[in-house]
Design an enzyme around this catalytic site. Structure first.
Site: not given
Ligand code: SAM
Length: 315
Positions: A63, A87, A107, A139-140, A157
């Site tokens: 991270h 997360d 996300e 959806d990215g 990520d």
């Protein structure tokens, strides 16, 4: 207490098993198999589709590097996009930069966000309620294709190039990320384990080299990503942001008042771009292939590798 062992099922010829002292949450979501459990060595562990995503004991490595390498390299980053990362760990580090006025997290799986807050709140540590944060469940691939926003940095990520995440390792996705970047902005993505999957590093490097003036893979040591050093890949058209020395990076960190690092240091930042020979060879060949017109990624929208569903718990 259970005596269940939860196995990583990602590697075809070997397995890692983690003892699940307590299974906190396990569900097949709309997108993937999710299990969260406690383990004496690793703390609380998140696994998606049989692959270890994070543990509370070592999450700081990945991270901090995913956030601070691109953001320290940029002068005054104001707008940041994080794709995946439900997360909250990367967002936590991004929002430590005082110049960041807005950070958008996209996300695909709400369950990841909700269970992060419930079972390991120290990782998101309140970012989902931060007024500078915008949380989008989508959806990215679709988000970057449709957004009008322009970002100083885009941090991908994602999970491994399997299941819902495969599209985040394609040329189409990275090309749309480039369009969503401000001039001179930086794109960074997780790029797997080069010792085990050199083709993943090669694919992303080919695409980055075909889209940007500079491609700069780096490596860090993430203990719970079993299989050697982990690669992150970075791309930009602004060559100068990759020339910063440790002295300048230290000055920036001080000026931004960010000091509680557990992995990132100015020297680690600079050294991360020094690749071991086996990885350097993969990168050099990928750049030559891209210059020769081969801009294929590791995954394509047609060919999306399928995840091997985690084994049923042993009776
Ligand atoms: N650090 C981890 C790694 O390298 O394996 C990744 C952690 S993060 C939990 C990965 C996140 O990407 C997951 O929450 C997953 O749901 C999300 N994700 C997968 N495919 C996605 C997509 N197409 N769009 C947005 N998020 C996605």
């Amino acid at each position: 207490m259970t005596d269940r062992w939860i196995e990583e099922t990602f590697h075809p010829h070997w397995k890692v098993g983690l003892k699940a002292d307590k299974v906190l949450h396990e569900v097949k979501t709309e997108h993937q198999h999710l299990v969260i459990f406690t383990n004496k060595t690793w703390g609380t562990v998140l696994m998606l589709d049989g692959v270890c995503q994070l543990t509370t004991s070592d999450e700081f490595v990945y991270h901090e590097m995913m956030a601070h390498v691109p953001l320290m390299a940029l002068d005054e980053p104001e707008k940041v996009l994080v794709v995946g990362g439900g997360d909250g760990g990367v967002m936590r580090e991004v929002l430590k930069h005082p110049s960041v006025e807005k950070a958008v997290l996209v996300e695909i799986d709400r369950t990841v966000v909700d269970t992060a807050e419930k079972y390991y709140p120290e990782i998101p540590s309140g970012v989902f309620q931060n007024p500078r944060a915008e949380i989008v469940i989508a959806d990215g691939l679709k988000y970057v294709a449709e957004t009008d926003e322009r970002f100083d940095a885009i941090i991908v990520d994602s999970s491994e190039p399997i299941g819902p995440s495969a599209v985040l390792h394609t040329r189409e996705f990275f090309a749309d990320c480039k369009k969503a970047l401000k001039k001179g902005g930086a794109l960074v993505t997780q790029n797997g384990l080069p010792f085990l999957f050199p083709e993943h590093l090669a694919g992303t490097t080919r695409v980055f080299a075909s889209l940007f003036k500079r491609v700069a893979p780096m490596m860090c040591t993430q203990p719970c990503y079993f299989g050697g050093p982990f690669a992150l890949n970075m791309a930009t058209d602004d060559k100068d942001i990759l020339k910063l020395d440790a002295k300048e990076l230290a000055k920036r960190a001080r000026k931004r008042g960010i000091e509680d690092f557990k992995y990132w240091t100015p020297a680690v930042h600079v050294a991360a771009f020094a690749l071991p020979a086996y990885a350097e060879k993969v990168v050099e060949k990928a750049i030559v292939d891209a210059e020769a017109g081969d801009d294929t990624g590791y995954a394509t929208l047609e060919k999306k590798p399928k995840p091997k569903r985690p084994a049923k718990p042993r009776a």
